[in-house]
Design an enzyme around this catalytic site. Structure first.
Site, short mmCIF file in Angstrom:
data_model
loop_
_atom_site.label_atom_id
_atom_site.label_comp_id
_atom_site.label_asym_id
_atom_site.label_seq_id
_atom_site.Cartn_x
_atom_site.Cartn_y
_atom_site.Cartn_z
N GLY A 1 0.80 -1.22 0.00
CA GLY A 1 0.00 0.00 0.00
C GLY A 1 0.83 1.26 0.00
N THR A 2 0.13 2.40 0.12
CA THR A 2 0.72 3.73 0.16
C THR A 2 0.49 4.32 1.54
OG1 THR A 2 0.28 4.03 -2.19
CG2 THR A 2 0.75 6.01 -0.91
N VAL A 3 1.50 5.01 2.09
CA VAL A 3 1.41 5.60 3.42
C VAL A 3 1.33 7.12 3.29
CG1 VAL A 3 2.46 5.77 5.70
CG2 VAL A 3 2.72 3.68 4.37
N ASP B 1 9.58 -10.29 7.26
CA ASP B 1 10.08 -9.27 6.33
C ASP B 1 10.95 -8.27 7.07
OD1 ASP B 1 8.60 -7.04 3.85
OD2 ASP B 1 10.44 -8.20 3.84
#
Length: 749
Positions: free
Chosen positions: A436-438, A549
């Site tokens: 996603g985008t933050v 991760d």
């Protein structure tokens, strides 16, 4: 560049390209307006050279757009990019640059002995490989192929496998793994190297396929044929497409700084999505070269019926056109409007017109309330739909099933988060990742937060979203980014975190200006804090949590450089009675546990390996990005182990580490990293042991700040570290890396 290729093969390739470009070339021939700067060469052989490109000084925008036209060795002349050996075959003002690029091959004779092979590469100083126009293709019935290189500043690797036992199984026009396989190219790739190999030296398939091939090719130029299994031996290059752009700044930055803008006349600037600069395009209703003064010409839509919607009469205007009706008719004259209607006389027409107007007015007034009521009902229904679509019911079940509390997590409304981010303005973006985008947002109570918005809505993304909420709802630790709440009533799920002000550990390690402010003691503390929180996740959480991760881009720093572990989208909750989990391999190349990569068995030792890579990054700093890639040093872990084995550790350390740290302390940390990077997970320490040893070293450094020539008390060092087991042979870990999978260091999410 193409001297090794036969004339027949090159003629075949250029004919293929010519067929595709024939329409564009024909249209260009009809235009009389110049595409180059006045007085500059417009063609090099069969290639048109539009500005900002040019062949002589003063004819191109800057050195990135210089085209070398070689008429000495070729007839007709051939064009090469910036004086290199990269042959250019077509340039468009829409930002595309077609070039010829070598293919990789690996050939054998009937007995399985190697005949010839090569590993071509391409390095671009400015432009990028087009991810939308190209594919990576491998051809062969006994073939494995890889493409690896640099994506922006991080490592990049991909590939595919193609196998078949008989040519009868190979279908023409199908590239799905039987005789031919293909995969996409990532965005931002400026360098790549191709390699291709064989599993069985083509024994058993040699009669119809003596070689393996791999290449990057423009997708619409490629149509697989089973004849390629033999007939590609005389072909050495294939056409591919580059994305070109102007400068390194966005349109907004260029305008704000008052910098020179390449866009001219009736044109506009737009940002590129595969690179760091911008391009120009003519305004709607115009065509031509937007980089030249008066290069954009008005389109006369009235000359072409396909370009206008006029029923009867058309008048061209600057950048547009208007439709009108002849005398005796009324209407807007458009086929998609009211057309042209003959005017009728008499009172009946007037009465009908007035009656129709009154009726329409009453109808509009009566339907207004119904419309707004329906719209509100529809919005409420849509929010309920999104709640279910975004896994709201699943999330409630997961949280209720686990022994945890979500009282501190708030359910935000969509309107509140839109206001906090100024309707998700691009200027509020502070990060992009695989999930996603933050955005940076400011809540109504003044708190600054980070809002994570998923890229797409599909089942896998929803699972990641639900998993992250469940994981973070169980964690209350000072070194974990705190989850403040979520929003489920929007098209894509949203998570709201505390805002960490100082960026990622990756930026502070590899950015020269920031790295100078990070002392060795700070680096050691960050390592100890990170290991400590991973130990908490593995051992102290109600259900053990494997992060999966761990990397420097997922470790954030606050104003006092306190480590904050983030991005739990790939985490897994592990039942206490289950040693390993079989799962689809996830993570980042360069940090991936090689044992996990081969077996898909997930254990806490996978996080230990990834943390070992982070520990090496803290020691090596900026040198981690610029090491020489020899056959034994294909990624950071192997590079570090090789240097450690050859007793040249001091050559790869960050300057501040060499200057500030006692060499014996650095060696103890390096030995610990070496143990973490062992290929077999059972030979690695637990993260709890790693955390204890790092904390012992940190306390020792803090209370005993020896100079570079002071000798520490070894017995006291062993007591602080908890055990004397750090005195390992320097070759132990390196020898276990002989079968290590070749990976690239990466910082993508």
């Amino acid at each position: 560049m193409n001297s090794a290729m036969g004339d027949e093969a090159r003629a075949w390739l250029l004919a293929l390209v010519g067929m595709l470009l024939a329409g564009a070339a024909s249209a260009a021939a009809e235009e009389s307006t110049s595409i180059a700067k006045p007085g500059c060469q417009e063609r090099c052989g069969n290639v048109s050279i539009p500005y900002p490109f040019g062949t002589t000084e003063g004819c191109y925008f800057n050195d990135d757009f210089y085209i070398s036209c070689n008429s000495t060795h070729y007839d007709p002349p051939r064009a090469f990019l910036t004086g290199s050996t990269i042959e250019v075959i077509n340039i468009t003002v829409q930002g595309k640059l077609r070039i010829m690029q070598f293919i990789a091959h690996d050939c054998y004779n009937r007995s399985g002995a190697p005949v010839s092979s090569n590993t071509p590469f391409l390095t671009l100083s400015k432009f990028r490989i087009s991810d939308t126009d190209n594919k990576f293709v491998a051809i062969g019935c006994d073939t494995e192929a890889t493409i690896q290189g640099i994506q922006d500043v991080q490592g990049y690797i991909s590939g595919c496998i193609s196998k078949c036992d008989s040519i009868d199984y190979v279908d023409n026009h199908t590239c799905s793994g039987i005789g031919c396989c293909q995969t996409s190219i990532a965005k931002g790739v400026s360098y790549f190297e191709l390699s291709v190999g064989s599993y069985n030296n083509h024994r058993g398939v040699w009669d119809f396929n003596p070689c393996s091939y791999a290449f990057v090719i423009e997708e619409k130029m490629f149509n697989f044929s089973s004849s390629y299994l033999r007939d590609l031996q005389d072909v050495t290059v294939m056409p591919m497409v580059l994305d070109w752009f102007i400068g390194n700044e966005t349109c907004e930055t260029v305008k704000a700084k008052g910098m020179r803008d390449a866009c001219q006349g009736d044109s506009t600037c737009y940002n590129v999505d595969n690179g760091s600069g911008y391009r120009c395009k003519c305004l709607d209703g115009y065509e031509g070269n937007p980089y030249l003064p008066n290069g954009c010409r008005d389109i006369d839509e009235c000359k072409d019926p396909n370009l206008n919607n006029c029923e009867r009469m058309c008048r061209n205007t600057k950048g547009n056109y208007t439709c009108f009706c002849p005398k005796g008719y009324h209407g807007d004259g458009r086929t998609d409007g009211t057309d042209c209607v003959a005017i009728q006389s008499g009172s009946l027409v007037i009465q009908l017109t007035v009656g129709l107007g009154v009726g329409i007015t009453a109808l509009l007034a009566g339907s207004t309330w119904s419309f707004w009521a329906f719209k509100r009902w529809k919005l409420i229904k849509l929010k309920h739909k999104f709640f279910r679509q975004n896994g709201g019911l699943m999330l409630q079940q997961e949280l209720s099933r686990r022994d945890t509390s979500t009282e501190t997590a708030k359910i935000f409304s969509a309107e509140e988060l839109e206001k906090a981010t100024n309707n998700y303005d691009e200027s509020r973006i502070i990060g992009r990742g695989g999930y996603g985008t933050v955005y940076k947002g400011t809540l109504s109570d003044g708190r600054i937060v980070a809002i994570k918005k998923s890229q797409i809505v599909d089942e896998s993304q929803i699972d990641q979203f639900i998993n992250e909420v469940v994981v973070l709802s169980q964690i209350n630790h000072r070194n974990v980014v705190k989850l403040l709440g979520c929003c489920l009533e929007t098209e894509v799920p949203l998570l709201v975190y505390e805002f960490i002000t100082n960026g990622t550990l990756f930026e502070h390690i590899h950015n020269k200006s920031k790295a100078s402010s990070m002392t060795f003691e700070t680096r050691l503390r960050i390592a100890a804090e990170t290991a400590g929180v991973l130990s908490y996740l593995h051992s102290s959480a109600s259900i053990p949590i494997i992060h999966r991760d761990v990397k420097s881009t997922n470790i954030l720093l606050d104003d006092v450089y306190t480590a904050k572990v983030s991005d739990f989208g790939a985490s897994r909750l592990v039942p206490l009675d289950q040693v390993g989990i079989s799962t689809v391999v996830q993570g980042t190349f360069g940090y991936l546990d090689p044992e996990y990569l081969h077996t898909s068995q997930l254990t806490e030792k996978s996080d230990v390996y990834s943390f070992g890579v982070v520990l090496v990054e803290l020691l090596t700093g900026q040198k981690a990005l610029c090491f020489q890639r020899s056959e034994e040093e294909r990624n950071l872990a192997m590079y570090f182990l090789s240097a450690f084995k050859q007793d040249r550790l001091s050559q790869i350390l960050e300057k501040c580490v060499v200057k500030e740290a006692k060499i014996e302390v650095v060696k103890e940390i390096a030995k610990l990293a070496k143990r973490c990077l062992r290929v077999k997970g059972e030979e690695r320490p637990t993260i709890k042991e790693v955390a204890m040893e790092l904390e012992g070293l940190r306390i020792m450094v803090k209370h005993h700040p020896w100079g570079n020539h002071d000798e520490p008390n070894l017995e006291e060092m062993e007591y602080l570290l908890g055990e004397p087991s750090l005195k390992l042979g320097s070759n132990a870990a390196y020898d276990s890396m002989k079968d290590h999978v070749i990976l690239q260091v990466g910082n993508g999410r």
